[in-house]
Scaffold this motif. Sequence first.
Motif, mmCIF file in Angstrom:
data_model
loop_
_atom_site.group_PDB
_atom_site.id
_atom_site.type_symbol
_atom_site.label_atom_id
_atom_site.label_comp_id
_atom_site.label_asym_id
_atom_site.label_seq_id
_atom_site.Cartn_x
_atom_site.Cartn_y
_atom_site.Cartn_z
ATOM 1 N N THR A 100 0.839 -1.193 0.000
ATOM 2 C CA THR A 100 0.000 0.000 0.000
ATOM 3 C C THR A 100 0.875 1.243 0.000
ATOM 4 N N THR A 101 0.532 2.240 -0.805
ATOM 5 C CA THR A 101 1.304 3.487 -0.829
ATOM 6 C C THR A 101 0.746 4.471 0.192
ATOM 7 N N CYS A 150 6.793 2.991 -7.124
ATOM 8 C CA CYS A 150 6.013 2.443 -6.005
ATOM 9 C C CYS A 150 4.548 2.257 -6.412
ATOM 10 N N SER A 151 3.988 3.220 -7.135
ATOM 11 C CA SER A 151 2.594 3.114 -7.571
ATOM 12 C C SER A 151 2.370 1.855 -8.394
ATOM 13 N N ARG A 198 -2.549 -6.164 -4.178
ATOM 14 C CA ARG A 198 -2.738 -7.324 -3.291
ATOM 15 C C ARG A 198 -2.463 -8.583 -4.110
ATOM 16 N N TYR A 199 -1.473 -9.367 -3.673
ATOM 17 C CA TYR A 199 -0.993 -10.495 -4.448
ATOM 18 C C TYR A 199 -1.138 -11.792 -3.652
ATOM 19 N N VAL A 200 -1.510 -12.861 -4.336
ATOM 20 C CA VAL A 200 -1.509 -14.178 -3.704
ATOM 21 C C VAL A 200 -0.068 -14.531 -3.361
ATOM 22 N N VAL A 254 4.228 -2.941 3.315
ATOM 23 C CA VAL A 254 4.019 -4.263 2.735
ATOM 24 C C VAL A 254 3.604 -5.190 3.873
ATOM 25 N N VAL A 255 2.399 -5.751 3.770
ATOM 26 C CA VAL A 255 1.831 -6.551 4.857
ATOM 27 C C VAL A 255 1.542 -7.964 4.369
ATOM 28 N N TYR A 256 1.932 -8.935 5.192
ATOM 29 C CA TYR A 256 1.634 -10.344 4.935
ATOM 30 C C TYR A 256 0.325 -10.677 5.641
#
Length: 332
Positions: free
Chosen positions: A39-40, A48-49, A54-56, A75-77
């Motif tokens: 997320t920016t 960055c954009s 959201r990626y598997v 960046v969140v897991y």
Amino acid sequence: MCRYDCDTSTVTVQTAEFSRRENAQFRSDAGLKCWIVRTTDGKCCAWCSAKAGRYVYGEEPQDVYRRHDKCGCTVVYESGRTRQDVWSKRTWESDQPTPVRVEPTRLTGAQGREIEQRNLSQITRFSHAQGEAVQAQNLRYRGLTSGGGSGIIKSLDIDDFKMMAEGHGIDPEALEVIASVVSEYEKSGLVHIDDFYFGSLANTATGTPLLQIDPIADRTLRLNVNTDWFNGKTLSDIDSALKAYEKNLAVSLREAVIHEMGHAKAIKGMTLKDIRNFYAEIRDAKVKDVSKIAYNDGAEALAEIEILISRGSDIPQAAIEFYNKYMRRKYP
């Protein structure tokens, strides 16, 4: 892992990371998808954009974990209700196991035309030369080149490395040493460093990491640089500190980086699961007559032998046989 003031040096600092990623792989294999969400902060650059989304887990772009100096992205897991910041490792529970779906705002035809005209009036018009300059900059953000091999992702170049190091108080001469050694190994094809991290590295029971090769995904390696340790030290200070420490072979920053390249060389192209099994297999190898840390951990033995090879030193036959067996690249 190159450490300063430590009794032994092992790769146990990465165990939590391996466990988290293997758990993600296990959940994914079981049909319970895990996600990587970038997320920016709304004030980001074009590079960055392009990476936000959201990626598997396991299908995310390799460089989704990268960030530049003063980057405001997160960046969140995500695993079920569990969330973890990939960089700070802060973990929390979310009330929402899946993202809330937000319905798009629906506009009338007149409203749409009004917004279109307003946006068109704000477009910046470039000359041909300006357009080419912007295109070159965007290609650089994406890690691409506009010459031969255009469109092929490459590892971070030295300019990227120096840009990411800005503002961390690291002596430019020290940066040049790190960059030159990494570049030498990459050009030889022996290693491939996909990313760099500049920041604090947690102290462990075995000591303070100075530099650290960190597998951040399958077949993806990052070089971590402990800015707390480097900050304010000249290259001479760094070399003196390493020379005074007797448990590592490295007596200079150059040799400390060669040590880390030895780690990277040993696990190049491996999955996280392969790496964990590899380290478990060689952990108790007890390689003698190299260094204290080489005797205590087989992974460190490979990295220490890499230093001896770079020096052209005599190497015990047992150490050569161990290196040839597990490095997968024979020492002549």
